[in-house]
Design an enzyme around this catalytic site. Structure first.
Site, PDB file in Angstrom:
ATOM      1  N   SER A 181       4.348  13.059  11.666  1.00  8.83           N
ATOM      2  CA  SER A 181       3.981  11.601  10.834  1.00  8.83           C
ATOM      3  C   SER A 181       4.933  12.034   9.472  1.00  8.83           C
ATOM      4  O   SER A 181       4.993  13.126   8.969  1.00  8.83           O
ATOM      5  CB  SER A 181       2.707  11.928  10.403  1.00  8.83           C
ATOM      6  OG  SER A 181       2.452  10.727   9.373  1.00  8.83           O
TER       7      SER A 181
ATOM      8  N   GLN B 150       4.083  10.947   6.794  1.00  6.90           N
ATOM      9  CA  GLN B 150       3.206  11.211   5.622  1.00  6.90           C
ATOM     10  C   GLN B 150       3.150  12.549   5.191  1.00  6.90           C
ATOM     11  O   GLN B 150       3.086  13.074   4.135  1.00  6.90           O
ATOM     12  CB  GLN B 150       1.931  10.571   5.855  1.00  6.90           C
ATOM     13  CG  GLN B 150       1.753   8.966   6.123  1.00  6.90           C
ATOM     14  CD  GLN B 150       0.442   8.678   6.192  1.00  6.90           C
ATOM     15  OE1 GLN B 150      -0.497   9.428   6.308  1.00  6.90           O
ATOM     16  NE2 GLN B 150       0.274   7.171   6.576  1.00  6.90           N
TER      17      GLN B 150
ATOM     18  N   SER C 165      10.196   7.625  11.638  1.00  5.83           N
ATOM     19  CA  SER C 165       9.781   6.939  10.689  1.00  5.83           C
ATOM     20  C   SER C 165      10.651   7.338   9.572  1.00  5.83           C
ATOM     21  O   SER C 165      10.226   7.622   8.373  1.00  5.83           O
ATOM     22  CB  SER C 165       8.154   7.269  10.355  1.00  5.83           C
ATOM     23  OG  SER C 165       7.318   7.007  11.284  1.00  5.83           O
TER      24      SER C 165
ATOM     25  N   ARG D 205      -8.812  14.088  12.768  1.00  7.09           N
ATOM     26  CA  ARG D 205      -7.300  13.823  12.449  1.00  7.09           C
ATOM     27  C   ARG D 205      -6.550  15.064  12.154  1.00  7.09           C
ATOM     28  O   ARG D 205      -6.916  15.802  11.040  1.00  7.09           O
ATOM     29  CB  ARG D 205      -6.966  12.779  11.610  1.00  7.09           C
ATOM     30  CG  ARG D 205      -7.461  11.327  12.062  1.00  7.09           C
ATOM     31  CD  ARG D 205      -7.348  10.245  11.343  1.00  7.09           C
ATOM     32  NE  ARG D 205      -6.128   9.786  10.957  1.00  7.09           N
ATOM     33  CZ  ARG D 205      -5.737   9.042  10.174  1.00  7.09           C
ATOM     34  NH1 ARG D 205      -6.341   8.088   9.753  1.00  7.09           N
ATOM     35  NH2 ARG D 205      -4.333   8.699  10.162  1.00  7.09           N
TER      36      ARG D 205
ATOM     37  N   GLY E  70      -6.302   8.161   5.503  1.00  7.01           N
ATOM     38  CA  GLY E  70      -5.317   9.112   5.949  1.00  7.01           C
ATOM     39  C   GLY E  70      -4.198   9.117   5.212  1.00  7.01           C
ATOM     40  O   GLY E  70      -3.840  10.514   4.942  1.00  7.01           O
TER      41      GLY E  70
ATOM     42  N   LYS F 171       0.780  -1.108  -0.137  1.00  8.50           N
ATOM     43  CA  LYS F 171       0.071  -0.042  -0.026  1.00  8.50           C
ATOM     44  C   LYS F 171       0.991   1.193  -0.011  1.00  8.50           C
ATOM     45  O   LYS F 171       0.538   2.118  -0.721  1.00  8.50           O
ATOM     46  CB  LYS F 171      -0.935   0.049   1.282  1.00  8.50           C
ATOM     47  CG  LYS F 171      -1.941   1.231   1.386  1.00  8.50           C
ATOM     48  CD  LYS F 171      -2.705   0.965   2.480  1.00  8.50           C
ATOM     49  CE  LYS F 171      -2.360   1.318   3.932  1.00  8.50           C
ATOM     50  NZ  LYS F 171      -1.774   2.456   4.500  1.00  8.50           N
TER      51      LYS F 171
ATOM     52  N   ASP G 222       3.713   0.763  12.304  1.00  8.11           N
ATOM     53  CA  ASP G 222       2.590  -0.136  11.964  1.00  8.11           C
ATOM     54  C   ASP G 222       2.764  -1.456  12.424  1.00  8.11           C
ATOM     55  O   ASP G 222       1.731  -2.239  12.369  1.00  8.11           O
ATOM     56  CB  ASP G 222       2.547  -0.050  10.114  1.00  8.11           C
ATOM     57  CG  ASP G 222       1.805   1.284   9.937  1.00  8.11           C
ATOM     58  OD1 ASP G 222       1.153   1.946  10.671  1.00  8.11           O
ATOM     59  OD2 ASP G 222       1.935   1.580   8.727  1.00  8.11           O
TER      60      ASP G 222
ATOM     61  N   LYS H 161      -9.152  -1.905   4.034  1.00  2.00           N
ATOM     62  CA  LYS H 161      -8.179  -0.623   4.209  1.00  2.00           C
ATOM     63  C   LYS H 161      -6.782  -1.213   3.629  1.00  2.00           C
ATOM     64  O   LYS H 161      -6.163  -0.242   2.711  1.00  2.00           O
ATOM     65  CB  LYS H 161      -8.070   0.009   5.337  1.00  2.00           C
ATOM     66  CG  LYS H 161      -7.085   1.250   5.179  1.00  2.00           C
ATOM     67  CD  LYS H 161      -7.489   1.940   6.923  1.00  2.00           C
ATOM     68  CE  LYS H 161      -6.411   3.182   6.642  1.00  2.00           C
ATOM     69  NZ  LYS H 161      -6.863   4.269   5.801  1.00  2.00           N
TER      70      LYS H 161
ATOM     71  N   ARG I  68      -4.607   4.274  18.709  1.00  7.62           N
ATOM     72  CA  ARG I  68      -4.153   2.648  19.067  1.00  7.62           C
ATOM     73  C   ARG I  68      -3.710   2.289  20.319  1.00  7.62           C
ATOM     74  O   ARG I  68      -3.734   1.208  20.713  1.00  7.62           O
ATOM     75  CB  ARG I  68      -3.207   2.488  17.921  1.00  7.62           C
ATOM     76  CG  ARG I  68      -3.894   2.412  16.541  1.00  7.62           C
ATOM     77  CD  ARG I  68      -2.676   2.057  15.333  1.00  7.62           C
ATOM     78  NE  ARG I  68      -3.187   2.000  14.029  1.00  7.62           N
ATOM     79  CZ  ARG I  68      -2.840   1.954  12.799  1.00  7.62           C
ATOM     80  NH1 ARG I  68      -1.550   1.969  12.685  1.00  7.62           N
ATOM     81  NH2 ARG I  68      -3.471   1.668  11.758  1.00  7.62           N
TER      82      ARG I  68
END
Length: 410
Positions: free
Chosen positions: A143, A145, A171, A97, A69, A21, A288, A389, A319
């Site tokens: 993040s 991302q 990350s 978020r 997200g 993904k 993750d 997802k 989480r």
């Protein structure tokens, strides 16, 4: 919908994992920015990827990314540099978020973005335009991302992009994955110092690109191999020198007694039955995988202290709280510290009879808890379709491996 699970006594199987993904979503955005004539091959068919494909193909005025997200962050940057006016929105959870860090950075570059409801959160009104580019400074513990979203538009900015990251950089493997794919499409993007990335104003080139399979999805089969006791599993399409950050999971799983053998078509894994008495690990670069290891260690009765979990608070669900709540149903009492770590010291209480695991619209909650059926026969998983997802065929693959799954009414 609720699934009731019955685990097999042993497993010997070959599982075709979904395409990555993370790579699929990056390749789609970069290919679109390159005006690519070659569609990326072996794309994931998960929800997140299908949402990005739909948004890029249909170019609707209102783009509903649901709970994706990654799509929210990547498309926000993409739409900012492409002509047109769009509203990007999502589920109620998505509207909770935060996205202000990315919006502020894009505004510094000249982007025209407005909040429609609550400042700092989706939905957004974006008027795309050409941006000049400049030096941007961000905290390294946000993040990845956000960072990847900015990096991917760097080559189409008139002056390129220089990105400074301050403090601890979390990350980092996901950032490196983005840079690798950018360079595969002809960009010039690189770390120039340990905390600075420079992206030259060198346009992307359309190029054929094939997606490798997903190391994140592989983690659930490593977990199954551990919990089953007797397992031999082959996972085609995984590469030893992968740029996917979660490929580091193979090394971490070796500490739980899982041997990984790289074969011509992928990997073969086997349970050697050697467990540590205690496990401590920093998950800052592989967040993750945190749920998988939390559940696995608890079930194996291995006390643990896992740090680097700060990004888990703003995922599909909180989480950290979700893990504490659902593992308590199985009799495990976890504690968290400073919003960035989870600890289990071996404290147990009586487990609920016939526990039903809530998934909180989070695919990884469903997949991390399903293998608990080895220790809790007939465990139930609520809203199992959330796996679409990232791993739509997860339940079918469990059946292929010998699990029995019964569909129970709410």
């Amino acid at each position: 919908m609720i699934y009731q699970l019955f685990a097999p006594s042993e497993i010997k199987t070959n599982i075709q994992l979904p395409p990555s993904k993370s790579i699929s979503n990056r390749a789609l955005i970069i290919n679109a920015l390159s005006k690519g004539i070659y569609p990326p091959e072996n794309l994931s068919d998960c929800d997140d990827t299908r949402i990005i494909i739909k948004a890029l193909d249909e170019k609707e005025k209102i783009i509903d990314i649901m709970a994706a997200g990654t799509a929210m962050r990547f498309l926000t940057a993409y739409l900012s540099v492409n002509p047109g006016e769009h509203i990007i929105t999502g589920t109620e959870r998505m509207k909770q978020r935060p996205i202000q860090v990315l919006v502020d950075a894009l505004r510094e570059l000249g982007a025209d973005i407005k909040y429609i409801e609550k400042d700092g959160f989706p939905p957004l009104l974006i008027k795309g335009t050409k941006l000049k580019g400049r030096v941007i400074t961000l905290k390294g513990n946000i993040s990845s991302q956000y960072i990847s979203a900015l990096l991917m538009i760097g080559p189409v900015l008139e002056n390129g992009l220089t990105l400074y990251l301050t403090g601890e950089i979390i990350s980092r493997p996901y950032i490196n994955l983005t840079l690798q794919i950018m360079n595969d499409f002809g960009a010039k993007a690189e770390w120039t110092t340990s905390n600075c990335i420079t992206v030259s104003p060198q346009p992307y080139c359309s190029t054929p690109f094939t997606i490798e399979n997903d190391w994140s999805a592989a983690s659930y089969w490593y977990q199954i191999a551990i919990l089953s006791g007797k397992a031999e599993i082959e996972l085609p399409g995984l590469f030893q020198n992968s740029f996917q950050g979660d490929s580091r999971g193979a090394k971490l799983f070796s500490r739980l007694g899982i041997a990984t053998k790289f074969i011509s078509k992928g990997v073969a894994i086997k349970n050697e039955g050697i467990y540590p008495q205690y496990l401590e690990e920093n998950f800052v670069d592989i967040p993750d995988l945190a749920q998988t290891f939390v559940v696995t260690c608890a079930l194996l009765n291995i006390p643990f202290h896992f740090t680097g979990l700060q990004s888990l608070r703003i995922k599909e669900t909180d989480r950290i709280e979700a893990l504490k709540t659902e593992l308590r149903k199985l009799g495990y009492i976890l504690t968290d510290e400073k919003d960035c770590s989870l600890r289990w010291d071996g404290t147990r209480i009586e487990a609920e009879k016939n526990p039903i695991i809530q998934t909180y619209e989070d695919h990884r909650m469903a997949m991390a808890f399903a293998p608990a059926s080895f220790y809790f026969p007939e465990i139930k998983i609520a809203d199992p379709n959330v796996v679409s997802k990232s791993y739509p065929n997860y339940w079918q693959d469990l059946v292929t491996a010998g699990f029995q799954i019964r569909n129970k009414e709410e």
